[in-house]
Design a protein around this motif. Sequence first.
Motif, PDB file in Angstrom:
ATOM      1  N   LEU A 123      32.767  26.153  36.698  1.00  0.00           N
ATOM      2  CA  LEU A 123      32.382  26.705  35.399  1.00  0.00           C
ATOM      3  C   LEU A 123      33.397  26.347  34.307  1.00  0.00           C
ATOM      4  CD1 LEU A 123      31.241  30.301  36.528  1.00  0.00           C
ATOM      5  CD2 LEU A 123      29.766  28.408  35.838  1.00  0.00           C
ATOM      6  N   GLY A 124      34.375  25.525  34.636  1.00  0.00           N
ATOM      7  CA  GLY A 124      35.328  25.057  33.624  1.00  0.00           C
ATOM      8  C   GLY A 124      36.593  25.893  33.485  1.00  0.00           C
ATOM      9  N   TYR A 125      36.885  26.739  34.473  1.00  0.00           N
ATOM     10  CA  TYR A 125      38.096  27.565  34.412  1.00  0.00           C
ATOM     11  C   TYR A 125      39.234  26.893  35.167  1.00  0.00           C
ATOM     12  CZ  TYR A 125      35.417  31.559  32.691  1.00  0.00           C
ATOM     13  OH  TYR A 125      34.649  32.394  31.939  1.00  0.00           O
ATOM     14  N   SER A 126      40.451  27.042  34.672  1.00  0.00           N
ATOM     15  CA  SER A 126      41.593  26.564  35.451  1.00  0.00           C
ATOM     16  C   SER A 126      42.382  27.764  35.957  1.00  0.00           C
ATOM     17  CB  SER A 126      42.468  25.636  34.615  1.00  0.00           C
ATOM     18  OG  SER A 126      42.783  26.268  33.411  1.00  0.00           O
ATOM     19  N   VAL A 127      43.273  27.505  36.899  1.00  0.00           N
ATOM     20  CA  VAL A 127      44.026  28.582  37.550  1.00  0.00           C
ATOM     21  C   VAL A 127      45.358  28.792  36.839  1.00  0.00           C
ATOM     22  CG1 VAL A 127      45.208  29.263  39.679  1.00  0.00           C
ATOM     23  CG2 VAL A 127      42.947  28.191  39.784  1.00  0.00           C
ATOM     24  N   ALA A 128      45.660  30.058  36.524  1.00  0.00           N
ATOM     25  CA  ALA A 128      46.960  30.397  35.926  1.00  0.00           C
ATOM     26  C   ALA A 128      47.677  31.358  36.863  1.00  0.00           C
ATOM     27  CB  ALA A 128      46.755  31.055  34.567  1.00  0.00           C
ATOM     28  N   GLU A 129      49.014  31.351  36.800  1.00  0.00           N
ATOM     29  CA  GLU A 129      49.773  32.248  37.665  1.00  0.00           C
ATOM     30  C   GLU A 129      50.859  32.959  36.890  1.00  0.00           C
ATOM     31  OE1 GLU A 129      50.810  29.426  40.840  1.00  0.00           O
ATOM     32  OE2 GLU A 129      49.681  30.769  42.164  1.00  0.00           O
ATOM     33  N   GLY A 130      51.303  34.078  37.430  1.00  0.00           N
ATOM     34  CA  GLY A 130      52.401  34.811  36.803  1.00  0.00           C
ATOM     35  C   GLY A 130      53.240  35.459  37.889  1.00  0.00           C
ATOM     36  N   PRO A 131      54.390  36.032  37.504  1.00  0.00           N
ATOM     37  CA  PRO A 131      55.291  36.618  38.513  1.00  0.00           C
ATOM     38  C   PRO A 131      54.758  37.930  39.078  1.00  0.00           C
ATOM     39  CG  PRO A 131      56.120  37.032  36.319  1.00  0.00           C
ATOM     40  CD  PRO A 131      54.910  36.154  36.152  1.00  0.00           C
ATOM     41  N   GLN A 132      55.145  38.213  40.328  1.00  0.00           N
ATOM     42  CA  GLN A 132      54.722  39.480  40.935  1.00  0.00           C
ATOM     43  C   GLN A 132      55.637  40.625  40.513  1.00  0.00           C
ATOM     44  OE1 GLN A 132      53.821  38.977  45.201  1.00  0.00           O
ATOM     45  NE2 GLN A 132      53.435  36.832  44.739  1.00  0.00           N
ATOM     46  N   ILE A 133      56.889  40.292  40.163  1.00  0.00           N
ATOM     47  CA  ILE A 133      57.777  41.306  39.593  1.00  0.00           C
ATOM     48  C   ILE A 133      57.677  41.152  38.076  1.00  0.00           C
ATOM     49  CG2 ILE A 133      60.144  42.112  39.386  1.00  0.00           C
ATOM     50  CD1 ILE A 133      60.657  40.964  42.173  1.00  0.00           C
ATOM     51  N   ASP A 156      49.790  54.272  40.087  1.00  0.00           N
ATOM     52  CA  ASP A 156      50.669  54.425  41.256  1.00  0.00           C
ATOM     53  C   ASP A 156      51.671  53.279  41.367  1.00  0.00           C
ATOM     54  OD1 ASP A 156      49.245  56.750  42.225  1.00  0.00           O
ATOM     55  OD2 ASP A 156      47.665  55.371  42.854  1.00  0.00           O
ATOM     56  N   THR A 157      52.378  53.070  40.256  1.00  0.00           N
ATOM     57  CA  THR A 157      53.249  51.894  40.147  1.00  0.00           C
ATOM     58  C   THR A 157      54.494  51.969  41.027  1.00  0.00           C
ATOM     59  OG1 THR A 157      52.555  51.898  37.859  1.00  0.00           O
ATOM     60  CG2 THR A 157      54.393  50.461  38.437  1.00  0.00           C
ATOM     61  N   PHE A 158      54.878  50.829  41.597  1.00  0.00           N
ATOM     62  CA  PHE A 158      56.174  50.701  42.264  1.00  0.00           C
ATOM     63  C   PHE A 158      57.197  50.241  41.228  1.00  0.00           C
ATOM     64  CE2 PHE A 158      53.545  49.739  46.112  1.00  0.00           C
ATOM     65  CZ  PHE A 158      54.085  50.700  46.960  1.00  0.00           C
ATOM     66  N   TYR A 159      58.265  51.006  41.045  1.00  0.00           N
ATOM     67  CA  TYR A 159      59.317  50.625  40.092  1.00  0.00           C
ATOM     68  C   TYR A 159      60.485  50.000  40.826  1.00  0.00           C
ATOM     69  CZ  TYR A 159      56.684  53.318  36.730  1.00  0.00           C
ATOM     70  OH  TYR A 159      55.693  53.773  35.911  1.00  0.00           O
ATOM     71  N   MET A 160      61.079  48.979  40.233  1.00  0.00           N
ATOM     72  CA  MET A 160      62.253  48.353  40.837  1.00  0.00           C
ATOM     73  C   MET A 160      63.479  49.199  40.523  1.00  0.00           C
ATOM     74  SD  MET A 160      60.765  45.698  42.090  1.00  0.00           S
ATOM     75  CE  MET A 160      62.046  44.566  42.589  1.00  0.00           C
ATOM     76  N   ASP A 166      72.333  51.410  33.642  1.00  0.00           N
ATOM     77  CA  ASP A 166      71.468  50.394  33.031  1.00  0.00           C
ATOM     78  C   ASP A 166      70.203  51.103  32.557  1.00  0.00           C
ATOM     79  OD1 ASP A 166      69.771  48.327  32.389  1.00  0.00           O
ATOM     80  OD2 ASP A 166      70.331  47.076  34.108  1.00  0.00           O
ATOM     81  N   ASP A 167      70.089  51.292  31.217  1.00  0.00           N
ATOM     82  CA  ASP A 167      68.979  52.118  30.729  1.00  0.00           C
ATOM     83  C   ASP A 167      67.748  51.322  30.350  1.00  0.00           C
ATOM     84  OD1 ASP A 167      70.955  54.099  30.719  1.00  0.00           O
ATOM     85  OD2 ASP A 167      71.509  53.551  28.638  1.00  0.00           O
ATOM     86  N   ARG A 168      67.747  50.025  30.605  1.00  0.00           N
ATOM     87  CA  ARG A 168      66.525  49.277  30.281  1.00  0.00           C
ATOM     88  C   ARG A 168      65.401  49.807  31.149  1.00  0.00           C
ATOM     89  NH1 ARG A 168      68.034  43.452  31.735  1.00  0.00           N
ATOM     90  NH2 ARG A 168      69.177  44.611  33.303  1.00  0.00           N
ATOM     91  N   PRO A 169      64.152  49.750  30.633  1.00  0.00           N
ATOM     92  CA  PRO A 169      63.051  50.207  31.471  1.00  0.00           C
ATOM     93  C   PRO A 169      62.988  49.359  32.736  1.00  0.00           C
ATOM     94  CG  PRO A 169      62.250  49.273  29.378  1.00  0.00           C
ATOM     95  CD  PRO A 169      63.740  49.280  29.304  1.00  0.00           C
ATOM     96  N   PRO A 170      62.673  49.965  33.876  1.00  0.00           N
ATOM     97  CA  PRO A 170      62.710  49.199  35.124  1.00  0.00           C
ATOM     98  C   PRO A 170      61.615  48.141  35.181  1.00  0.00           C
ATOM     99  CG  PRO A 170      61.765  51.368  35.497  1.00  0.00           C
ATOM    100  CD  PRO A 170      62.238  51.342  34.073  1.00  0.00           C
ATOM    101  N   HIS A 171      61.865  47.088  35.918  1.00  0.00           N
ATOM    102  CA  HIS A 171      60.788  46.157  36.237  1.00  0.00           C
ATOM    103  C   HIS A 171      59.838  46.842  37.221  1.00  0.00           C
ATOM    104  CE1 HIS A 171      63.211  43.024  34.384  1.00  0.00           C
ATOM    105  NE2 HIS A 171      62.187  42.195  34.500  1.00  0.00           N
ATOM    106  N   VAL A 172      58.627  46.331  37.294  1.00  0.00           N
ATOM    107  CA  VAL A 172      57.647  46.914  38.217  1.00  0.00           C
ATOM    108  C   VAL A 172      57.050  45.802  39.067  1.00  0.00           C
ATOM    109  CG1 VAL A 172      57.030  48.704  36.554  1.00  0.00           C
ATOM    110  CG2 VAL A 172      55.700  46.584  36.606  1.00  0.00           C
ATOM    111  N   LEU A 173      56.509  46.186  40.231  1.00  0.00           N
ATOM    112  CA  LEU A 173      55.662  45.238  40.948  1.00  0.00           C
ATOM    113  C   LEU A 173      54.334  45.273  40.213  1.00  0.00           C
ATOM    114  CD1 LEU A 173      56.458  46.035  44.686  1.00  0.00           C
ATOM    115  CD2 LEU A 173      57.275  44.139  43.277  1.00  0.00           C
ATOM    116  N   ARG A 174      53.820  44.143  39.782  1.00  0.00           N
ATOM    117  CA  ARG A 174      52.645  44.173  38.906  1.00  0.00           C
ATOM    118  C   ARG A 174      51.507  44.942  39.583  1.00  0.00           C
ATOM    119  NH1 ARG A 174      50.690  37.800  39.012  1.00  0.00           N
ATOM    120  NH2 ARG A 174      49.943  37.810  41.157  1.00  0.00           N
TER     121      ARG A 174
END
Length: 360
Positions: A123-133, A156-160, A166-174
């Motif tokens: 259908l004309g779509y290509s595949v894109a990817e992004g990080p899991q964290i 129900d997010t998993f937080y890193m 370190d007060d930056r907001p935590p990374h998450v598992l997407r």
Amino acid sequence: MDGIQELKAKYLAEVADAGDESAIESVRLAAVGKKGEVSLKMRELGKMTPEERQVAGPQLNALKNEINSAIMARKASLADSALEERLRSEWLDVSQPARPSQQGTIHPISQVTEEVIAIFADLGYSVAEGPQIENDFYNFDALNIPPEHPARQEFDTFYMHRDEGDDRPPHVLRTHTSPVQIRHMEKHGAPCRIIAPGRVYRSDYDQTHTPMFHQVEGLAIDKDISMANLKWTLEEFCRAFFEVDNVELKFRASHFPFTEPSAEVDIKCSWAGGQLKIGEGDDWMEILGSGMVHPKVLTAAGVDPSEYQGFAFGMGIDRLAMLKYGIPDLRAFFDSDLRWLRHYGFASLDMPNMHGGISR
Ligand code: PHE
């Protein structure tokens, strides 16, 4: 000189009798070694008169040479027969069939991912990817889910972990593949048509939920894209994927922060005798979430919503695999049980191609 003939007869016989390398070596030492009988006789040459020496010298030399060549010949023939013996005992039947070797199978999730990619590629779509964290901008904020939004709890997010202080907001598992929408538009702008398959994570575990599962996101942005295009695309996909012509989809109004309007899509099916059939009966089964991309999401990704609009959808790959191949328990996907993998796995040559899921 006396005894030469006897010596010759004696040692040639011993050489002929020697049955292996070490026996030959003992004969050699006894005859022509430093203290061998022939060598000792050669030493006596010194005590002879020149006339005697002229006769005995060549005789002894000839004897020594003869014994040495007999030894070499015997060694060679012993080696030949050893080789022959090996050839007789170590033969290999190259016409025998090979022993069977264990073969792995393609996991249903890999198979379904490839099928989905093949259909959307058509259908004309290509595949894109992004990080899991992910960071919370891509997983939440850019998708119009601000920190106080209740949807953050629903995921129900998993937080890193962050270091103390370190007060930056935590990374998450997407928690979904939607952040790939943002990353893709940020980088490539509009128009675009992508699907983004991959792993996502939520803290949940029962027969239909595992903490890691798979989604495929779809995104189409252009200047004249409407909900009708979304509907056609999803119907076309389902027809090809489930290999049935009369697929019926129901678009049920719903809510996602990142789409407006939003719709959850149910597919018509029957549950006869515990067997799920797509395209018949009058049960409905939810298969995906979708909608028109929210203007705020376009803006967050650097696309001008007064010029562009489009649709997005997200569906569970594991769920698609369960539906298409009649797999009842999601948890078994990730147990690595060889019996299960042999039963539900696919042969390595059963590769999906553009027609794999489109057998019409
Ligand atoms: N991200 C949503 C989910 O995980 C699915 C979705 C994607 C809905 C895109 C609408 C548009 O539930």
